[in-house]
Write a protein that holds these residues in place. Structure first.
Motif, PDB file in Angstrom:
ATOM      1  N   UNK A   1      53.110 119.456  24.997  1.00 21.88           N
ATOM      2  CA  UNK A   1      53.822 120.713  25.211  1.00 21.88           C
ATOM      3  C   UNK A   1      55.168 120.457  25.866  1.00 21.88           C
ATOM      4  N   UNK A   2      56.137 121.357  25.656  1.00 25.86           N
ATOM      5  CA  UNK A   2      57.271 121.403  26.574  1.00 25.86           C
ATOM      6  C   UNK A   2      56.760 121.801  27.958  1.00 25.86           C
ATOM      7  N   UNK A   3      57.482 121.416  28.979  1.00 26.64           N
ATOM      8  CA  UNK A   3      57.005 121.671  30.339  1.00 26.64           C
ATOM      9  C   UNK A   3      56.902 123.160  30.615  1.00 26.64           C
ATOM     10  N   UNK A   4      57.789 123.975  30.033  1.00 21.02           N
ATOM     11  CA  UNK A   4      57.729 125.419  30.284  1.00 21.02           C
ATOM     12  C   UNK A   4      56.415 126.002  29.790  1.00 21.02           C
ATOM     13  N   UNK A   5      55.940 125.581  28.619  1.00 20.84           N
ATOM     14  CA  UNK A   5      54.648 126.063  28.117  1.00 20.84           C
ATOM     15  C   UNK A   5      53.497 125.543  28.973  1.00 20.84           C
TER      16      UNK A   5
ATOM     17  N   UNK B   1      64.646 126.487  32.080  1.00 20.44           N
ATOM     18  CA  UNK B   1      63.255 126.716  32.469  1.00 20.44           C
ATOM     19  C   UNK B   1      62.432 125.443  32.444  1.00 20.44           C
ATOM     20  N   UNK B   2      62.720 124.544  31.530  1.00 23.39           N
ATOM     21  CA  UNK B   2      61.991 123.282  31.535  1.00 23.39           C
ATOM     22  C   UNK B   2      62.291 122.493  32.807  1.00 23.39           C
ATOM     23  N   UNK B   3      63.542 122.548  33.255  1.00 21.73           N
ATOM     24  CA  UNK B   3      63.902 121.872  34.510  1.00 21.73           C
ATOM     25  C   UNK B   3      63.202 122.521  35.698  1.00 21.73           C
ATOM     26  N   UNK B   4      63.236 123.852  35.772  1.00 17.74           N
ATOM     27  CA  UNK B   4      62.627 124.539  36.911  1.00 17.74           C
ATOM     28  C   UNK B   4      61.106 124.417  36.881  1.00 17.74           C
TER      29      UNK B   4
END
Length: 343
Positions: A222-226, A287-290
């Protein structure tokens, strides 16, 4: 007990029932639109409202309703509340919804395997390279081909790069051996997992966290946001930042619905969608960074970064997947992508 096959069957049956009801009422809906000069667009997607795609869908709704003076309404159905991975494409083709924003992997199973080029592991080094395809001639060609299945491709949107998670680090091919890894319905992603020694298990996104929690599957990508918004960190002890493949979406509309609208309304929707997708791309980056920062602070999941030698071994293990897709879609597609990336 959790049974993905039963869930999938029930979901598909529900889709057919809904679609049949909508088809029966279709003529009346068109007449009602003409009489009232109003329009409602149902936009269904499978992720949470606070993800990049969810936020882009909300921005799209706000732009359309503002610029049409409320004459065009957008109803957004997030988190697979209306349709899920198993039935959303069929629902769109049958006219049970007007618009979707499915992941690019889903187009392969309805006859557009070239979209699985985006699933290839270690093909794209960064988001800028992806956008050379999605915002260029190749991307336009892919979207145009969707008309063969009575769909209208309206544009692409990012969700970032995927990483591997499980209850152990996944930094070497040997670490994957024997694991049951959840995948989307993509021949490329399934082949990637098999090349690493894992067993791919196809599940809907909405079913994934429960499957991880109950041991139906051992890990996923997954992407980190998911990973964060679905609270997968609560049921996965380790996240490995492999950044091995891209996850993106395409906004698509039902062809009959689209062609039935006045040209001015189509232009308004296209412009709003372009702006919403750009907004979503910005959200995805931020959002992936946060989400990574929040994940590291949560203390639930250990985060690992593969070193260059480990990345090289992962890349070598999955290299045959590229050749396999080229045989399915034709070498020219892969050559065109690589040429576009090299310019």
């Amino acid at each position: 007990m959790f049974n993905p096959s039963t869930v999938a069957f029930t979901s598909r049956r529900r889709a057919l029932q809904r679609a049949a009801a909508v088809a029966a009422a279709g003529a009346a809906s068109v007449c009602g639109w003409a009489a009232s000069a109003g329009l409602t667009i149902r936009l269904s997607h499978v992720v949470a409202e606070d993800t990049p795609k969810g936020l882009a869908a909300q921005r799209f709704r706000a732009l359309v309703e503002e610029r049409s003076g409320g004459r065009i309404r957008v109803q957004v159905y997030p988190s697979a509340r209306l349709y899920g991975d198993h039935d959303e494409m069929q629902a769109l083709q049958l006219g049970a919804v007007e618009m979707l924003a499915p992941s690019l992997s889903k187009f392969g199973r309805i006859g557009f395997a070239e979209f699985e080029l985006f699933d290839l592991p270690f093909l794209f080094p960064d988001a800028a390279s992806v956008r050379r395809i999605t915002q260029g001639e190749l991307g336009r060609r892919m979207l145009a081909r969707l008309s063969r299945q009575h769909l209208v491709g309206l544009g692409f949107m990012d969700n970032g790069f995927k990483h591997m998670s499980a209850n152990r680090p996944l930094l070497e091919p040997a670490h994957f051996v024997g694991l049951r890894m959840r995948v989307q319905a993509s021949g490329v992603i399934a082949a990637q997992m098999r090349a690493l020694g894992a067993r791919p298990v196809t599940l809907s996104f909405s079913e994934t966290r429960q499957a991880l929690a109950t041991g139906v599957v051992d890990g996923t990508e997954n992407p980190i946001s998911n990973f964060w918004t679905q609270r997968m960190h609560e049921v996965q002890t380790d996240l490995s930042l492999t950044q091995h493949a891209y996850l993106g979406y395409a906004f698509v509309a039902n062809q009959r619905f689209w062609q039935g609208m006045p040209a001015g309304d189509r232009h308004l929707i296209e412009q709003a969608l372009r702006e919403a997708a750009q907004y979503g791309n910005q959200i995805a980056d931020a959002q992936n960074d946060s989400a990574l920062q929040a994940l590291q602070q949560s203390g639930f999941t250990r985060v690992h970064v593969p070193d260059p030698a480990q990345v090289a071994r992962l890349r070598a293990a999955v290299a045959p997947v590229h050749d396999g897709l080229a045989r399915r879609v034709g070498q020219q597609w892969l050559s065109d992508v690589r040429q576009a990336l090299a310019t």
